[in-house]
Design a protein around this motif. Structure first.
Motif, mmCIF file in Angstrom:
data_model
loop_
_atom_site.group_PDB
_atom_site.id
_atom_site.type_symbol
_atom_site.label_atom_id
_atom_site.label_comp_id
_atom_site.label_asym_id
_atom_site.label_seq_id
_atom_site.Cartn_x
_atom_site.Cartn_y
_atom_site.Cartn_z
ATOM 1 N N PRO A 212 35.046 36.671 35.241
ATOM 2 C CA PRO A 212 35.250 37.679 34.201
ATOM 3 C C PRO A 212 34.629 39.042 34.527
ATOM 4 O O PRO A 212 35.219 40.083 34.222
ATOM 5 C CB PRO A 212 34.625 37.081 32.939
ATOM 6 N N GLN A 213 33.440 39.032 35.124
ATOM 7 C CA GLN A 213 32.816 40.315 35.468
ATOM 8 C C GLN A 213 33.600 41.025 36.563
ATOM 9 O O GLN A 213 33.802 42.240 36.517
ATOM 10 C CB GLN A 213 31.367 40.116 35.903
ATOM 11 N N HIS A 214 34.055 40.264 37.541
ATOM 12 C CA HIS A 214 34.840 40.840 38.631
ATOM 13 C C HIS A 214 36.157 41.406 38.089
ATOM 14 O O HIS A 214 36.583 42.508 38.462
ATOM 15 C CB HIS A 214 35.100 39.782 39.704
ATOM 16 N N ARG A 215 36.806 40.653 37.208
ATOM 17 C CA ARG A 215 38.068 41.108 36.605
ATOM 18 C C ARG A 215 37.826 42.395 35.825
ATOM 19 O O ARG A 215 38.626 43.321 35.885
ATOM 20 C CB ARG A 215 38.651 40.033 35.700
ATOM 21 N N TRP A 216 36.710 42.462 35.100
ATOM 22 C CA TRP A 216 36.391 43.656 34.323
ATOM 23 C C TRP A 216 36.269 44.882 35.246
ATOM 24 O O TRP A 216 36.827 45.931 34.967
ATOM 25 C CB TRP A 216 35.077 43.442 33.549
ATOM 26 N N VAL A 217 35.564 44.733 36.363
ATOM 27 C CA VAL A 217 35.409 45.829 37.315
ATOM 28 C C VAL A 217 36.771 46.233 37.891
ATOM 29 O O VAL A 217 37.115 47.403 37.936
ATOM 30 C CB VAL A 217 34.418 45.470 38.447
ATOM 31 N N ARG A 218 37.556 45.258 38.306
ATOM 32 C CA ARG A 218 38.885 45.546 38.879
ATOM 33 C C ARG A 218 39.756 46.292 37.871
ATOM 34 O O ARG A 218 40.408 47.273 38.220
ATOM 35 C CB ARG A 218 39.591 44.264 39.303
ATOM 36 N N ASP A 219 39.748 45.815 36.650
ATOM 37 C CA ASP A 219 40.578 46.445 35.620
ATOM 38 C C ASP A 219 40.177 47.915 35.419
ATOM 39 O O ASP A 219 41.025 48.773 35.207
ATOM 40 C CB ASP A 219 40.468 45.706 34.285
ATOM 41 N N ARG A 220 38.883 48.204 35.488
ATOM 42 C CA ARG A 220 38.419 49.599 35.317
ATOM 43 C C ARG A 220 38.778 50.461 36.521
ATOM 44 O O ARG A 220 39.105 51.623 36.381
ATOM 45 C CB ARG A 220 36.904 49.665 35.094
ATOM 46 N N LEU A 221 38.691 49.882 37.707
ATOM 47 C CA LEU A 221 39.010 50.647 38.913
ATOM 48 C C LEU A 221 40.508 50.932 39.023
ATOM 49 O O LEU A 221 40.906 51.975 39.542
ATOM 50 C CB LEU A 221 38.524 49.902 40.165
ATOM 51 N N ILE A 222 41.313 50.040 38.530
ATOM 52 C CA ILE A 222 42.770 50.206 38.620
ATOM 53 C C ILE A 222 43.289 51.122 37.510
ATOM 54 O O ILE A 222 44.277 51.816 37.691
ATOM 55 C CB ILE A 222 43.478 48.843 38.588
ATOM 56 N N ALA A 223 42.600 51.143 36.385
ATOM 57 C CA ALA A 223 43.084 51.913 35.217
ATOM 58 C C ALA A 223 43.276 53.386 35.508
ATOM 59 O O ALA A 223 42.696 54.002 36.313
ATOM 60 C CB ALA A 223 42.109 51.760 34.058
#
Length: 181
Positions: free
Chosen positions: A170-181
């Motif tokens: 979940p933490q990794h997904r959160w970071v990825r989602d912010r970087l891609i946004a």
């Protein structure tokens, strides 16, 4: 970010030794071009990583302001000019040279620069020509002029990649989602 006030983001030049750090989770993700643009050594299998396309990048050509070829670049003049090769891997040639070779042509590389910033500094102080990704060349200041490339180079995809061990974290997904946004 207000959502993660203690998060730190380190931006590094990707290198082959970082593959182990990516697997171990010391590096969360990398942004890199599609595999056909990469020159990976044996033992690094890009297919082992999850990749998500970020955007399509196109090539452009740049010269310093006032360059004699700024408004009359032809393929013949392009080949005759001195060039800067952005070369983080230490290679002798690049994508441009592969395209020229397929056309039976060769350019003279006067400088090989490890980074785009160094290449832009050289460009501003010489009569060299620099061909590279539009987004990177777009960071140049008013002393650089982007011109249409006389060489049909097409485009390539940039991807975000990470090791599959981290896909559902979940933490990794959160970071990825912010970087891609």
């Amino acid at each position: 970010s207000p959502d993660a006030p203690t998060m730190e983001l380190d931006l590094i030049q990707p290198a082959v030794p970082h593959a182990q750090d990516l697997i171990a989770g010391k590096i969360d993700a990398v942004v890199l071009p599609e595999p056909r643009v990469l020159n990976l050594p044996p033992g690094i299998d890009i297919d082992e990583f999850v990749r998500k396309p970020l955007y399509t990048e196109y090539y452009s050509t740049a010269v310093r302001k006032g360059h004699p070829l700024a408004h009359n670049m032809t393929l013949e003049r392009y080949v005759e000019a001195e060039h800067i090769l952005i070369n983080p891997e230490g290679l002798e040639t690049g994508v441009v040279d592969e395209q020229l070779k397929a056309m039976g042509l060769k350019r003279r590389i006067a400088y090989r620069a490890e980074t785009f910033l160094l290449a832009l500094q050289i460009l501003q102080q010489t009569d060299c020509v620099l061909t590279g990704p539009i987004m990177t060349l777009g960071f140049a200041d008013a002393e650089v002029e982007m011109i249409p490339s006389p060489l049909p180079l097409g485009s390539f995809e940039l991807f975000m990649g990470w090791h599959p061990n981290w896909t559902h974290d979940p933490q990794h997904r959160w970071v990825r989602d912010r970087l891609i946004a």
